[in-house]
Design a protein around this motif. Structure first.
Motif, PDB file in Angstrom:
ATOM      1  N   LEU A 204     -11.751 -14.300   9.208  1.00  0.00           N
ATOM      2  CA  LEU A 204     -11.001 -13.323   9.988  1.00  0.00           C
ATOM      3  C   LEU A 204     -11.176 -11.941   9.358  1.00  0.00           C
ATOM      4  N   HIS A 205     -11.242 -10.917  10.191  1.00  0.00           N
ATOM      5  CA  HIS A 205     -11.576  -9.585   9.704  1.00  0.00           C
ATOM      6  C   HIS A 205     -10.383  -8.644   9.621  1.00  0.00           C
ATOM      7  N   TRP A 206      -9.392  -8.849  10.485  1.00  0.00           N
ATOM      8  CA  TRP A 206      -8.270  -7.909  10.556  1.00  0.00           C
ATOM      9  C   TRP A 206      -7.250  -8.257   9.486  1.00  0.00           C
ATOM     10  N   VAL A 207      -7.416  -7.676   8.287  1.00  0.00           N
ATOM     11  CA  VAL A 207      -6.471  -7.900   7.183  1.00  0.00           C
ATOM     12  C   VAL A 207      -5.869  -6.549   6.814  1.00  0.00           C
ATOM     13  N   GLN A 208      -4.563  -6.468   6.890  1.00  0.00           N
ATOM     14  CA  GLN A 208      -3.890  -5.183   6.722  1.00  0.00           C
ATOM     15  C   GLN A 208      -2.630  -5.353   5.880  1.00  0.00           C
ATOM     16  N   PRO A 209      -2.423  -4.499   4.881  1.00  0.00           N
ATOM     17  CA  PRO A 209      -3.236  -3.371   4.457  1.00  0.00           C
ATOM     18  C   PRO A 209      -4.513  -3.822   3.724  1.00  0.00           C
ATOM     19  N   GLY A 210      -5.600  -3.097   3.963  1.00  0.00           N
ATOM     20  CA  GLY A 210      -6.876  -3.467   3.380  1.00  0.00           C
ATOM     21  C   GLY A 210      -6.908  -3.350   1.873  1.00  0.00           C
ATOM     22  N   ARG A 211      -6.132  -2.425   1.322  1.00  0.00           N
ATOM     23  CA  ARG A 211      -6.119  -2.245  -0.138  1.00  0.00           C
ATOM     24  C   ARG A 211      -5.510  -3.445  -0.852  1.00  0.00           C
ATOM     25  N   PHE A 212      -4.774  -4.279  -0.135  1.00  0.00           N
ATOM     26  CA  PHE A 212      -4.187  -5.447  -0.779  1.00  0.00           C
ATOM     27  C   PHE A 212      -5.259  -6.428  -1.237  1.00  0.00           C
ATOM     28  N   VAL A 213      -6.364  -6.511  -0.489  1.00  0.00           N
ATOM     29  CA  VAL A 213      -7.424  -7.451  -0.871  1.00  0.00           C
ATOM     30  C   VAL A 213      -8.473  -6.792  -1.762  1.00  0.00           C
ATOM     31  N   LEU A 214      -8.507  -5.462  -1.802  1.00  0.00           N
ATOM     32  CA  LEU A 214      -9.414  -4.752  -2.699  1.00  0.00           C
ATOM     33  C   LEU A 214      -8.707  -3.482  -3.176  1.00  0.00           C
ATOM     34  N   PRO A 215      -7.825  -3.613  -4.167  1.00  0.00           N
ATOM     35  CA  PRO A 215      -6.923  -2.519  -4.528  1.00  0.00           C
ATOM     36  C   PRO A 215      -7.562  -1.367  -5.291  1.00  0.00           C
ATOM     37  N   GLY A 216      -8.715  -1.597  -5.933  1.00  0.00           N
ATOM     38  CA  GLY A 216      -9.310  -0.536  -6.741  1.00  0.00           C
ATOM     39  C   GLY A 216      -8.384  -0.148  -7.875  1.00  0.00           C
ATOM     40  N   GLU A 217      -8.214   1.167  -8.081  1.00  0.00           N
ATOM     41  CA  GLU A 217      -7.397   1.644  -9.210  1.00  0.00           C
ATOM     42  C   GLU A 217      -5.908   1.431  -8.985  1.00  0.00           C
ATOM     43  N   LEU A 218      -5.497   0.987  -7.784  1.00  0.00           N
ATOM     44  CA  LEU A 218      -4.072   0.793  -7.478  1.00  0.00           C
ATOM     45  C   LEU A 218      -3.573  -0.607  -7.804  1.00  0.00           C
ATOM     46  N   GLU A 219      -4.434  -1.438  -8.359  1.00  0.00           N
ATOM     47  CA  GLU A 219      -4.020  -2.825  -8.636  1.00  0.00           C
ATOM     48  C   GLU A 219      -2.770  -2.853  -9.520  1.00  0.00           C
ATOM     49  N   GLY A 220      -1.764  -3.604  -9.066  1.00  0.00           N
ATOM     50  CA  GLY A 220      -0.521  -3.740  -9.813  1.00  0.00           C
ATOM     51  C   GLY A 220       0.500  -2.651  -9.533  1.00  0.00           C
ATOM     52  N   ALA A 221       0.150  -1.625  -8.780  1.00  0.00           N
ATOM     53  CA  ALA A 221       1.078  -0.514  -8.496  1.00  0.00           C
ATOM     54  C   ALA A 221       2.111  -0.937  -7.457  1.00  0.00           C
ATOM     55  N   PRO A 222       3.373  -0.492  -7.602  1.00  0.00           N
ATOM     56  CA  PRO A 222       4.421  -0.841  -6.632  1.00  0.00           C
ATOM     57  C   PRO A 222       4.098  -0.435  -5.200  1.00  0.00           C
ATOM     58  N   VAL A 223       3.217   0.579  -5.009  1.00  0.00           N
ATOM     59  CA  VAL A 223       2.868   1.022  -3.662  1.00  0.00           C
ATOM     60  C   VAL A 223       2.131  -0.072  -2.891  1.00  0.00           C
ATOM     61  N   LEU A 224       1.624  -1.092  -3.602  1.00  0.00           N
ATOM     62  CA  LEU A 224       0.975  -2.224  -2.939  1.00  0.00           C
ATOM     63  C   LEU A 224       1.889  -3.449  -2.874  1.00  0.00           C
ATOM     64  N   GLN A 225       3.176  -3.240  -3.089  1.00  0.00           N
ATOM     65  CA  GLN A 225       4.106  -4.374  -3.102  1.00  0.00           C
ATOM     66  C   GLN A 225       5.108  -4.253  -1.948  1.00  0.00           C
ATOM     67  N   PHE A 226       4.593  -4.445  -0.741  1.00  0.00           N
ATOM     68  CA  PHE A 226       5.438  -4.523   0.454  1.00  0.00           C
ATOM     69  C   PHE A 226       4.802  -5.516   1.408  1.00  0.00           C
ATOM     70  N   PHE A 227       5.461  -5.779   2.510  1.00  0.00           N
ATOM     71  CA  PHE A 227       4.985  -6.779   3.458  1.00  0.00           C
ATOM     72  C   PHE A 227       5.744  -6.576   4.769  1.00  0.00           C
ATOM     73  N   PRO A 228       5.203  -7.039   5.889  1.00  0.00           N
ATOM     74  CA  PRO A 228       5.923  -6.894   7.161  1.00  0.00           C
ATOM     75  C   PRO A 228       7.155  -7.783   7.202  1.00  0.00           C
ATOM     76  N   CYS A 229       8.160  -7.341   7.912  1.00  0.00           N
ATOM     77  CA  CYS A 229       9.366  -8.155   8.074  1.00  0.00           C
ATOM     78  C   CYS A 229      10.011  -7.803   9.414  1.00  0.00           C
ATOM     79  N   GLN A 230      10.927  -8.639   9.870  1.00  0.00           N
ATOM     80  CA  GLN A 230      11.568  -8.450  11.173  1.00  0.00           C
ATOM     81  C   GLN A 230      12.991  -7.948  10.985  1.00  0.00           C
ATOM     82  N   PHE A 231      13.282  -6.817  11.651  1.00  0.00           N
ATOM     83  CA  PHE A 231      14.599  -6.212  11.524  1.00  0.00           C
ATOM     84  C   PHE A 231      14.865  -5.376  12.770  1.00  0.00           C
ATOM     85  N   ASP A 232      16.100  -4.937  12.924  1.00  0.00           N
ATOM     86  CA  ASP A 232      16.499  -4.128  14.075  1.00  0.00           C
ATOM     87  C   ASP A 232      15.953  -2.708  13.903  1.00  0.00           C
ATOM     88  N   GLU A 233      15.168  -2.274  14.879  1.00  0.00           N
ATOM     89  CA  GLU A 233      14.520  -0.963  14.786  1.00  0.00           C
ATOM     90  C   GLU A 233      15.540   0.166  14.675  1.00  0.00           C
TER      91      GLU A 233
END
Length: 458
Positions: A208-237
């Motif tokens: 499968l090709h549509w993987v988002q965010p893309g930096r999660f699978v290839l983080p580069g210099e951001l590996e381990g940074a909190p900016v890559l520590q989120f995920f989708p969730c369901q909540f009231d808009e």
């Protein structure tokens, strides 16, 4: 001072149409690194070899030669051309290493102009070509610029169907136990974001090709940074996130990622391109199955909406560059027999049809072709009774010589029955052995160059 001088020179070059920035676009494994390596290799050999007959300036003997130049942006690593050539010319030959970070290369191509306006200035002219390489995964993040956290989350949950839903189950189980309104627990957020990242890796490994965010699978210099520590969730808009809650932190990290990572990347690298080539690997998805094939088509469509398109004129070229030519190229043409190439073009045209409509609305030039940046096989025929069957001959990635007919490429977008009845047998071959003194063998890379820069060499 040096950089300022270079920027002034670039401004002058752009004003006289002697500078072009090419976006080499494509998803992971589409062949971007091989394409850039071969493009540079072919142009560097133009002074000693007749290797580009479909590039009119080379065919007319107007190309004098090419050389590498220092890049303008000193904050971006250079493209690993020498290392790529070491791989291709090693024994046995190997494909260049895939891109893991942004890199850049600049070429100067000297030629004899045909236009009277250029001839008045000098008997020779120079075209400066900037090319940027970057991981295909990072390209997948461009659509995030138009979505807030709620919209992005909804898009991810809407996509959870079939194989994707099955692969997401471990992450979904962990997510179900999280209280979004509870006080921030960074340990829980880290565990669930790790699980989400593992889900994205599994999607990619499953074709499968549509993987988002893309930096999660290839983080580069951001590996381990909190900016890559989120995920989708369901909540009231419409509900406001409670201060200090898990949801507030997830929203904050998404916004930081969107603005500081994606927007900065787009602004620095993608908003100033003049020409674009979109590399598409039609064959591996054909081999992988129905979901992989259509997942790639959807990914391409969404990505194409992120680029600026429009007819270029001198003012736009100077102050607001826009892409005025797009070339869609089906890569790995050497992995099918030659009579299948027209089918590949037809299939590619249908795969990119939605993206084509979007670009065509802006009244820009577009074309499709098949190509192999670095040729891996030889074509011929094998006897079967009194018939001659077209076949490929090459060496597989595990060094096994093989002669094979991989099958017919469908002319139109196949339905699910295609994979149930026949499908396509893709065999990955290593590059052909070649001499360092000769240009790399290719198929129609010169035709791609003619489309991308041919008009700049007149």
């Amino acid at each position: 001072m040096k950089r300022l001088t270079q920027e002034v020179n670039d401004f002058i070059n752009r004003s006289v149409d002697s500078h072009v920035r090419i976006a080499v676009t494509g998803l992971s494994r589409a062949g971007k690194t091989a394409f850039i390596s071969s493009l540079v290799n072919q142009l560097l050999h133009t002074s000693t070899h007749d290797n580009l007959p479909l590039l009119s300036a080379a065919r007319d003997k107007r190309v004098i030669g090419a050389k590498r130049e220092p890049q303008t942006n000193m904050m971006v690593p250079r493209f690993s051309y020498d290392e790529a050539m070491e791989h291709v010319h090693s024994e046995p030959p190997k494909w260049p290493e895939p891109t893991r970070d942004v890199s850049e290369i600049r070429l100067a191509l000297k030629y004899k102009p045909k236009k009277k306006t250029k001839k008045l200035l000098n008997s020779t002219a120079t075209l400066h070509i900037d090319i940027i390489d970057y991981p295909g995964e990072w390209l997948l993040d461009l659509p995030l610029l138009d979505m807030d956290f709620y919209q992005w989350s909804q898009s991810q949950f809407t996509a959870l169907k079939g194989l994707r839903k099955e692969l997401a189950q471990p992450w979904l189980d962990q997510l179900a136990a999280l209280d979004l309104d509870a006080e921030l627990n960074e340990k829980d957020l880290l565990a669930i974001s790790d699980s989400y990242t593992e889900y994205l890796h599994t999607c990619k490994d499953s074709g499968l090709h549509w993987v988002q965010p893309g930096r999660f699978v290839l983080p580069g210099e951001l590996e381990g940074a909190p900016v890559l520590q989120f995920f989708p969730c369901q909540f009231d808009e419409n509900a406001k996130a409670r201060k200090g809650s898990n949801l507030e932190m997830l929203k904050a990290r998404y916004h930081e990622y969107q603005q500081k990572v994606v927007k900065a990347f787009y602004k620095h690298h993608f908003s100033t391109f003049d020409r674009q080539i979109v590399l598409v690997d039609c064959l591996q998805p054909l081999n992988a199955g129905y979901e992989s094939f259509h997942d790639m088509r959807d990914a391409l469509e969404q990505i194409m909406h992120s680029f600026k398109y429009g007819r270029s004129n001198i003012l736009k070229r100077l102050f607001s560059p826009r892409i005025d030519k797009v070339l869609f190229a089906a890569t790995k043409a050497d992995h099918v027999t030659p009579e299948q190439h027209p089918n590949m073009v037809s299939l590619l045209q249908q795969m990119v049809h939605p993206a084509w409509q979007n670009a065509s609305y802006e009244n820009i030039e577009m074309s499709c072709l098949t190509m192999a940046s670095i040729q891996a096989t030889q074509t011929g025929f094998i006897g079967q009774g009194d018939q001659a069957i077209p076949a490929l001959q090459g060496v597989t990635m595990d060094e096994q010589p093989m002669t094979v007919f991989p099958g017919d490429v469908p002319k139109k977008l196949p339905n699910q029955a295609y994979w149930q009845q026949q499908g396509f047998e893709f065999t990955a071959f290593r590059p052909q052995a070649s001499s360092q003194d000769d240009p790399l063998p290719h198929i129609r890379l010169d035709k791609a160059l003619e489309y991308l820069i041919g008009d700049k060499l007149k």
